[in-house]
Design an enzyme around this catalytic site. Structure first.
Site, PDB file in Angstrom:
ATOM      1  N   VAL A 176       0.814  -1.228   0.000  1.00 34.10           N
ATOM      2  CA  VAL A 176       0.000   0.000   0.000  1.00 34.10           C
ATOM      3  C   VAL A 176       0.844   1.273   0.000  1.00 34.10           C
ATOM      4  O   VAL A 176       0.331   2.352  -0.313  1.00 34.10           O
ATOM      5  CB  VAL A 176      -0.997   0.054   1.194  1.00 34.10           C
ATOM      6  N   ILE A 223      -6.987  -6.769  19.997  1.00 36.11           N
ATOM      7  CA  ILE A 223      -7.732  -7.717  19.173  1.00 36.11           C
ATOM      8  C   ILE A 223      -6.888  -8.984  19.004  1.00 36.11           C
ATOM      9  O   ILE A 223      -5.662  -8.908  18.843  1.00 36.11           O
ATOM     10  CB  ILE A 223      -8.071  -7.099  17.794  1.00 36.11           C
ATOM     11  N   TYR A 245       4.173   4.069  15.742  1.00 36.67           N
ATOM     12  CA  TYR A 245       2.848   3.459  15.534  1.00 36.67           C
ATOM     13  C   TYR A 245       1.754   4.386  16.064  1.00 36.67           C
ATOM     14  O   TYR A 245       0.770   4.675  15.367  1.00 36.67           O
ATOM     15  CB  TYR A 245       2.802   2.106  16.242  1.00 36.67           C
ATOM     16  N   ALA A 246       1.918   4.850  17.293  1.00 32.37           N
ATOM     17  CA  ALA A 246       0.903   5.722  17.885  1.00 32.37           C
ATOM     18  C   ALA A 246       0.788   7.017  17.083  1.00 32.37           C
ATOM     19  O   ALA A 246      -0.323   7.522  16.853  1.00 32.37           O
ATOM     20  CB  ALA A 246       1.253   6.017  19.343  1.00 32.37           C
ATOM     21  N   ALA A 247       1.931   7.539  16.614  1.00 33.99           N
ATOM     22  CA  ALA A 247       1.903   8.777  15.815  1.00 33.99           C
ATOM     23  C   ALA A 247       1.153   8.545  14.503  1.00 33.99           C
ATOM     24  O   ALA A 247       0.325   9.367  14.086  1.00 33.99           O
ATOM     25  CB  ALA A 247       3.332   9.244  15.530  1.00 33.99           C
TER      26      ALA A 247
HETATM   27  P1  NAD Z   1      -2.296  -8.492  11.122  1.00 38.78           P
HETATM   28  O1  NAD Z   1      -0.835  -8.369  11.211  1.00 38.78           O
HETATM   29  O2  NAD Z   1      -2.962  -9.762  11.529  1.00 38.78           O
HETATM   30  O3  NAD Z   1      -2.782  -8.127   9.635  1.00 38.78           O
HETATM   31  C1  NAD Z   1      -2.282  -7.005   8.970  1.00 38.78           C
HETATM   32  C2  NAD Z   1      -2.253  -7.300   7.479  1.00 38.78           C
HETATM   33  O4  NAD Z   1      -1.749  -6.136   6.807  1.00 38.78           O
HETATM   34  C3  NAD Z   1      -1.308  -8.480   7.146  1.00 38.78           C
HETATM   35  O5  NAD Z   1      -1.940  -9.404   6.303  1.00 38.78           O
HETATM   36  C4  NAD Z   1      -0.148  -7.775   6.451  1.00 38.78           C
HETATM   37  O6  NAD Z   1       0.516  -8.586   5.474  1.00 38.78           O
HETATM   38  C5  NAD Z   1      -0.839  -6.565   5.805  1.00 38.78           C
HETATM   39  N1  NAD Z   1       0.120  -5.531   5.456  1.00 38.78           N
HETATM   40  C6  NAD Z   1       1.133  -5.063   6.230  1.00 38.78           C
HETATM   41  N2  NAD Z   1       1.851  -4.157   5.532  1.00 38.78           N
HETATM   42  C7  NAD Z   1       1.260  -4.052   4.308  1.00 38.78           C
HETATM   43  C8  NAD Z   1       1.554  -3.278   3.150  1.00 38.78           C
HETATM   44  N3  NAD Z   1       2.611  -2.442   3.095  1.00 38.78           N
HETATM   45  N4  NAD Z   1       0.748  -3.420   2.064  1.00 38.78           N
HETATM   46  C9  NAD Z   1      -0.299  -4.277   2.084  1.00 38.78           C
HETATM   47  N5  NAD Z   1      -0.616  -5.042   3.160  1.00 38.78           N
HETATM   48  C10 NAD Z   1       0.170  -4.921   4.254  1.00 38.78           C
HETATM   49  O7  NAD Z   1      -2.859  -7.269  11.986  1.00 38.78           O
HETATM   50  P2  NAD Z   1      -4.355  -6.946  12.481  1.00 38.78           P
HETATM   51  O8  NAD Z   1      -4.373  -7.122  13.929  1.00 38.78           O
HETATM   52  O9  NAD Z   1      -5.350  -7.578  11.619  1.00 38.78           O
HETATM   53  O10 NAD Z   1      -4.314  -5.368  12.214  1.00 38.78           O
HETATM   54  C11 NAD Z   1      -5.065  -4.761  11.164  1.00 38.78           C
HETATM   55  C12 NAD Z   1      -5.057  -3.262  11.418  1.00 38.78           C
HETATM   56  O11 NAD Z   1      -5.655  -3.012  12.699  1.00 38.78           O
HETATM   57  C13 NAD Z   1      -3.678  -2.639  11.461  1.00 38.78           C
HETATM   58  O12 NAD Z   1      -3.723  -1.375  10.857  1.00 38.78           O
HETATM   59  C14 NAD Z   1      -3.405  -2.498  12.954  1.00 38.78           C
HETATM   60  O13 NAD Z   1      -2.522  -1.459  13.222  1.00 38.78           O
HETATM   61  C15 NAD Z   1      -4.786  -2.205  13.459  1.00 38.78           C
HETATM   62  N6  NAD Z   1      -4.983  -2.497  14.880  1.00 38.78           N
HETATM   63  C16 NAD Z   1      -4.816  -3.745  15.364  1.00 38.78           C
HETATM   64  C17 NAD Z   1      -5.021  -3.977  16.725  1.00 38.78           C
HETATM   65  C18 NAD Z   1      -4.862  -5.335  17.334  1.00 38.78           C
HETATM   66  O14 NAD Z   1      -4.911  -5.441  18.572  1.00 38.78           O
HETATM   67  N7  NAD Z   1      -4.692  -6.397  16.572  1.00 38.78           N
HETATM   68  C19 NAD Z   1      -5.361  -2.914  17.564  1.00 38.78           C
HETATM   69  C20 NAD Z   1      -5.516  -1.645  17.031  1.00 38.78           C
HETATM   70  C21 NAD Z   1      -5.319  -1.433  15.674  1.00 38.78           C
END
Ligand code: NAD
Length: 253
Positions: free
Chosen positions: A57, A182, A149-151
């Protein structure tokens, strides 16, 4: 669940795993045509009927080409869900170098904006569309050990508001969710990094995260996906610029 999106086209980034995969599953089950975007796909892909695009992305041109392809194939992008994200957690703030800092900002904030720009361009032409971004409660409160990350997640809240303002008169809504803890590989990777230092296995580390959640459990990808689908659906047709916490009650603001 019927989200009122049957036959519509949705692009979901980060769809190979975790929350993004949960969103893709909900939308496919609701009858939408889903294009998943991710860096790579598991060898054994599941049976979910989703077009799988292999894209970073944070690569602007590739993102624009992919969205153009989706539009050429289906005539629209009705929904964009920006789930792709990473973290680089470090023991203290002095350990962050340029590589860490840029990677986290490039993917979580800049890449999210590239996807939003590419999809919104087509949505504006049709005069409708819904975009949902993933922030985090870390983007509201700050988080030690995960400063970039937080930023980046704070930037997502502001990108959501600013683009919502600009796109509101053009029929395109932009909202976000701020998940808490999550149950995905995201937290298990943090558990593998920090758990042993606290004498905890990955499972124990993840269980400990649940202790600070008023509802007493981690969220599931589906818990988040359903709020995202609501924001992507016509049922939230008068909601824009909002970031909804999906965190079992950790933050109440
Ligand atoms: P995850 O790691 O299980 O899934 C993230 C997905 O994003 C992976 O499949 C990864 O390959 C893909 N990805 C990473 N970099 C990429 C890139 N440059 N281009 C395309 N795809 C890319 O994580 P998740 O827990 O499903 O998190 C999803 C979103 O939710 C993230 O933005 C994360 O920051 C946010 N989030 C997660 C939590 C949590 O507790 N899991 C909490 C708050 C926010």
């Amino acid at each position: 669940m019927d989200w009122g999106l049957a036959g519509r086209t949705a692009v979901v980034t980060g769809a190979a795993a975790g929350i993004g995969h949960g969103v893709a599953t909900e939308l496919v089950q609701a009858g939408a045509r889903v294009f998943g975007v991710d860096l790579s796909w598991p060898d054994e892909t599941d049976e979910l009927e989703m077009d799988r695009l292999t894209i970073d992305v944070s690569a602007r041109e590739a993102v624009h080409k992919a969205v153009a392809r989706v539009v050429a194939e289906t005539g629209e992008v009705a929904v964009l869900v920006n789930c792709a994200g990473i973290t680089r957690a470090r023991d203290d703030m002095f350990e962050y170098d340029d590589v860490d800092w840029r990677a986290v900002l490039d993917i979580n904030a800049t890449g999210l904006f590239y996807c939003l720009q590419a999809a919104a361009e087509h949505m504006v032409k049709r005069g409708d569309g819904a975009i949902v971004n993933i922030s985090s409660i870390a983007g509201r409160n700050g988080r030690g050990l995960s400063i970039p990350y937080a930023a980046a997640k704070a930037a997502v809240i502001n990108i959501t508001r600013s683009t919502a303002l600009e796109l509101a008169p053009k029929g395109v809504r932009v909202n976000a969710v701020a998940p808490g803890a999550i149950d995905t590989e995201f937290n298990r990777r943090l558990g593998a990094q920090f758990g042993p230092r606290q004498g905890l296995s990955v499972d124990e580390y993840v269980e400990k995260l649940a202790e600070r959640v008023p509802m007493g459990r981690l969220g599931t990808p589906q818990d988040v996906a359903r709020v995202i689908c609501f924001l992507a659906s016509p049922f939230s047709g008068y909601v824009t610029g909002q970031t909804i916490n999906v965190d079992g009650g950790i933050l109440m603001d």
